[in-house]
Design a protein around this motif. Structure first.
Motif, PDB file in Angstrom:
ATOM      1  N   PHE A 202       0.818  -1.340  -0.056  1.00  0.00           N
ATOM      2  CA  PHE A 202       0.024   0.140   0.003  1.00  0.00           C
ATOM      3  C   PHE A 202       0.948   1.225   0.062  1.00  0.00           C
ATOM      4  O   PHE A 202       2.174   1.232   0.351  1.00  0.00           O
ATOM      5  CB  PHE A 202      -0.910   0.015   1.255  1.00  0.00           C
ATOM      6  CG  PHE A 202      -1.999  -1.030   1.277  1.00  0.00           C
ATOM      7  CD1 PHE A 202      -3.063  -1.147   0.384  1.00  0.00           C
ATOM      8  CD2 PHE A 202      -1.662  -2.288   2.096  1.00  0.00           C
ATOM      9  CE1 PHE A 202      -3.923  -2.273   0.366  1.00  0.00           C
ATOM     10  CE2 PHE A 202      -2.595  -3.220   1.886  1.00  0.00           C
ATOM     11  CZ  PHE A 202      -3.781  -3.343   1.307  1.00  0.00           C
ATOM     12  N   PRO A 203       0.167   2.427  -0.174  1.00  0.00           N
ATOM     13  CA  PRO A 203       1.121   3.546  -0.444  1.00  0.00           C
ATOM     14  C   PRO A 203       1.962   3.978   0.986  1.00  0.00           C
ATOM     15  O   PRO A 203       1.123   3.443   2.033  1.00  0.00           O
ATOM     16  CB  PRO A 203       0.089   4.648  -1.142  1.00  0.00           C
ATOM     17  CG  PRO A 203      -0.925   3.833  -1.522  1.00  0.00           C
ATOM     18  CD  PRO A 203      -1.175   2.640  -0.766  1.00  0.00           C
ATOM     19  N   PRO A 204       2.490   5.056   0.782  1.00  0.00           N
ATOM     20  CA  PRO A 204       3.358   5.723   2.191  1.00  0.00           C
ATOM     21  C   PRO A 204       2.391   6.441   2.892  1.00  0.00           C
ATOM     22  O   PRO A 204       1.400   7.011   2.428  1.00  0.00           O
ATOM     23  CB  PRO A 204       4.430   6.470   1.671  1.00  0.00           C
ATOM     24  CG  PRO A 204       4.764   5.972   0.086  1.00  0.00           C
ATOM     25  CD  PRO A 204       3.540   5.512  -0.496  1.00  0.00           C
ATOM     26  N   GLY A 205       2.201   6.406   4.260  1.00  0.00           N
ATOM     27  CA  GLY A 205       1.310   7.162   4.957  1.00  0.00           C
ATOM     28  C   GLY A 205       0.011   6.265   5.486  1.00  0.00           C
ATOM     29  O   GLY A 205      -0.650   6.777   6.317  1.00  0.00           O
ATOM     30  N   GLY A 206      -0.123   5.395   5.154  1.00  0.00           N
ATOM     31  CA  GLY A 206      -1.403   4.425   5.504  1.00  0.00           C
ATOM     32  C   GLY A 206      -1.001   3.573   6.573  1.00  0.00           C
ATOM     33  O   GLY A 206       0.088   3.387   6.985  1.00  0.00           O
TER      34      GLY A 206
ATOM     35  N   SER B 158     -12.781   3.096   0.337  1.00  0.00           N
ATOM     36  CA  SER B 158     -11.913   1.748   0.752  1.00  0.00           C
ATOM     37  C   SER B 158     -10.511   2.026   0.284  1.00  0.00           C
ATOM     38  O   SER B 158     -10.511   2.636  -0.577  1.00  0.00           O
ATOM     39  CB  SER B 158     -12.488   0.637   0.558  1.00  0.00           C
ATOM     40  OG  SER B 158     -12.288   0.295  -0.795  1.00  0.00           O
ATOM     41  N   ALA B 159      -9.808   1.096   0.701  1.00  0.00           N
ATOM     42  CA  ALA B 159      -8.208   0.742   0.112  1.00  0.00           C
ATOM     43  C   ALA B 159      -8.360   0.115  -1.114  1.00  0.00           C
ATOM     44  O   ALA B 159      -7.272  -0.122  -1.638  1.00  0.00           O
ATOM     45  CB  ALA B 159      -7.396   0.154   1.411  1.00  0.00           C
TER      46      ALA B 159
ATOM     47  N   ALA C  16      -5.139   3.240   1.849  1.00  0.00           N
ATOM     48  CA  ALA C  16      -6.234   3.988   2.634  1.00  0.00           C
ATOM     49  C   ALA C  16      -5.892   5.413   2.682  1.00  0.00           C
ATOM     50  O   ALA C  16      -6.889   6.103   2.964  1.00  0.00           O
ATOM     51  CB  ALA C  16      -5.887   3.365   4.024  1.00  0.00           C
ATOM     52  N   ALA C  17      -4.642   5.661   2.652  1.00  0.00           N
ATOM     53  CA  ALA C  17      -4.342   7.157   2.801  1.00  0.00           C
ATOM     54  C   ALA C  17      -4.875   8.049   1.867  1.00  0.00           C
ATOM     55  O   ALA C  17      -5.567   9.125   2.082  1.00  0.00           O
ATOM     56  CB  ALA C  17      -2.923   7.407   2.455  1.00  0.00           C
ATOM     57  N   PRO C  18      -5.051   7.908   0.521  1.00  0.00           N
ATOM     58  CA  PRO C  18      -5.922   8.558  -0.498  1.00  0.00           C
ATOM     59  C   PRO C  18      -7.196   8.498  -0.098  1.00  0.00           C
ATOM     60  O   PRO C  18      -8.006   9.768  -0.564  1.00  0.00           O
ATOM     61  CB  PRO C  18      -5.655   8.111  -2.020  1.00  0.00           C
ATOM     62  CG  PRO C  18      -5.108   6.692  -1.659  1.00  0.00           C
ATOM     63  CD  PRO C  18      -4.356   6.729  -0.129  1.00  0.00           C
ATOM     64  N   ALA C  19      -7.913   7.642   0.544  1.00  0.00           N
ATOM     65  CA  ALA C  19      -9.334   7.303   0.689  1.00  0.00           C
ATOM     66  C   ALA C  19      -9.522   8.579   1.961  1.00  0.00           C
ATOM     67  O   ALA C  19     -10.460   9.298   1.988  1.00  0.00           O
ATOM     68  CB  ALA C  19      -9.819   5.977   1.140  1.00  0.00           C
TER      69      ALA C  19
ATOM     70  N   ARG D 292     -14.857  14.728  -0.186  1.00  0.00           N
ATOM     71  CA  ARG D 292     -15.423  14.382  -1.527  1.00  0.00           C
ATOM     72  C   ARG D 292     -16.030  12.890  -1.644  1.00  0.00           C
ATOM     73  O   ARG D 292     -17.028  12.465  -2.443  1.00  0.00           O
ATOM     74  CB  ARG D 292     -14.241  14.113  -2.649  1.00  0.00           C
ATOM     75  CG  ARG D 292     -13.491  15.494  -3.076  1.00  0.00           C
ATOM     76  CD  ARG D 292     -12.404  15.342  -3.856  1.00  0.00           C
ATOM     77  NE  ARG D 292     -11.205  15.148  -3.241  1.00  0.00           N
ATOM     78  CZ  ARG D 292     -10.469  16.294  -2.920  1.00  0.00           C
ATOM     79  NH1 ARG D 292     -10.537  17.465  -3.100  1.00  0.00           N
ATOM     80  NH2 ARG D 292      -9.360  15.610  -2.174  1.00  0.00           N
ATOM     81  N   ILE D 293     -15.791  12.100  -0.278  1.00  0.00           N
ATOM     82  CA  ILE D 293     -16.891  11.123  -0.117  1.00  0.00           C
ATOM     83  C   ILE D 293     -17.456  11.375   1.329  1.00  0.00           C
ATOM     84  O   ILE D 293     -16.557  11.970   2.219  1.00  0.00           O
ATOM     85  CB  ILE D 293     -16.002   9.812   0.043  1.00  0.00           C
ATOM     86  CG1 ILE D 293     -14.628   9.960   0.992  1.00  0.00           C
ATOM     87  CG2 ILE D 293     -15.575   9.498  -1.563  1.00  0.00           C
ATOM     88  CD1 ILE D 293     -13.879   8.507   1.123  1.00  0.00           C
TER      89      ILE D 293
END
Length: 321
Positions: free
Chosen positions: A35-39, A155-156, A185-188, A196-197
């Motif tokens: 998963f991306p950094p930050g999550g 969601s992720a 998860a981070a962008p969510a 936006r959600i």
């Protein structure tokens, strides 16, 4: 599933001899976080990597490799040389959910991965943007029923444990809310903060600070009991959604065929990391429940989780797009 101290110390005492005999690790160990950094997964991986590296005598380097709800990164682990130098932090979404979603699964988690041990189990928080006129789970359910298909949740990724938590909520509450998948998860969380959600059900580490600050409004937690970090937040069952229990588990895996003695060494390093006071405090402060299971217990958890979440996937007729 937690190891006894005697078992832990036995493994750790044996590890240096194993390393000497096998010359392992011969190079830095790559810990793939899918998963991306930050999550939350990234946080967990970086917390345990430091002490694991100290224990192994070689650096454990975190490599973020996101995509397809975690499949891309863990497939890379399954395809790596089975020598223990590439390991992955796999979530329950990848191991127990994704195999039910498509016939094009790129690998079989139960046969092409070698379990090292469960690291952590993390419940989810149901949160909404402050603009949503709902202060309780019951009010959110009523709003969703009054406006079917109008509210969205993030969601992720399709098939991630966060997607499954949202789907379980839909099924148990009898509501129609629209799923918006992200690459982690981070962008969510970013889009939830921006409005936006409207709804997000994410692991405690990803939402704790935002709920505490009021940037997002926490409505409930998916664990069987309230969490220490947010004692006033009711469980989803307390809030009136029966059977709404969901936790994301994270565990370390290697490619199938990795020699058992190297699995034992990696497991001992994992246990050492989870026994480190600083690491334990950091994980606990974020709402994580440390497990530190044996490889065998981890394998059993994957089988049990696959059976449970398979029912949710079939009931929701969910497929990868």
């Amino acid at each position: 599933m937690t190891l006894s101290r005697r078992a832990v110390f036995g493994l750790m005492a044996a590890a240096p001899g194993i390393a000497l005999a096998q010359g392992f690790p011969a190079q830095p160990v790559r810990l793939v976080v899918p998963f991306p950094p930050g999550g939350p997964a990234d946080l967990i991986g970086r917390l345990i990597a430091r002490v694991m590296g100290e224990r192994l005598g070689k650096a454990v380097v975190v490599e973020n490799r996101s995509g397809a709800g975690g499949l891309v990164g863990i497939e890379a682990v399954a395809r790596a040389a089975p020598d223990g130098h590439v390991i992955g932090l796999a979530s329950s979404g990848v191991l127990a959910v994704q195999p039910h979603l498509t016939q094009q699964m790129p690998f079989d988690p139960q046969t092409e991965l070698a379990p090292i041990g469960l690291v952590l189990s993390v419940p989810q928080i149901l949160a909404v943007h402050p603009s949503v006129p709902a202060n309780t789970v019951a009010e959110l359910v009523a709003l969703a029923k009054a406006q079917p298909g109008r509210l969205s949740y993030g969601s992720a990724g399709i098939g991630s444990s966060l997607h499954m938590a949202g789907e379980l909520f839909k099924q148990r509450a009898g509501i129609d809310i629209v799923h918006v998948p992200y690459r982690g998860a981070a962008p969510a969380v970013t889009d939830a903060l921006a409005g936006r959600i409207q709804i997000l059900m994410a692991d405690v580490p990803a939402l704790l600070s935002h709920v505490r600050s009021g940037a997002l409004r926490g409505l409930g937690v998916t664990s069987a009991r309230r969490i220490e970090q947010l004692p006033d937040l009711p469980t989803m069952v307390e809030a009136g959604v029966p059977g709404m229990l969901s936790e994301t588990f994270y565990g370390l895996v290697s490619a199938a065929g990795t020699p058992p003695e190297r699995i034992a060494l990696l497991h001992a390093a994992m246990v050492a990391a989870l026994d480190d006071a600083e690491t334990r405090a950091a994980l606990a402060s974020q709402g994580g429940m440390i497990v530190a299971s044996t490889p065998q217990a981890f394998a059993s958890a994957v089988v049990e989780g696959a059976a449970r979440w398979g029912e949710v996937v079939r009931a929701g007729n969910i497929r990868l797009e």
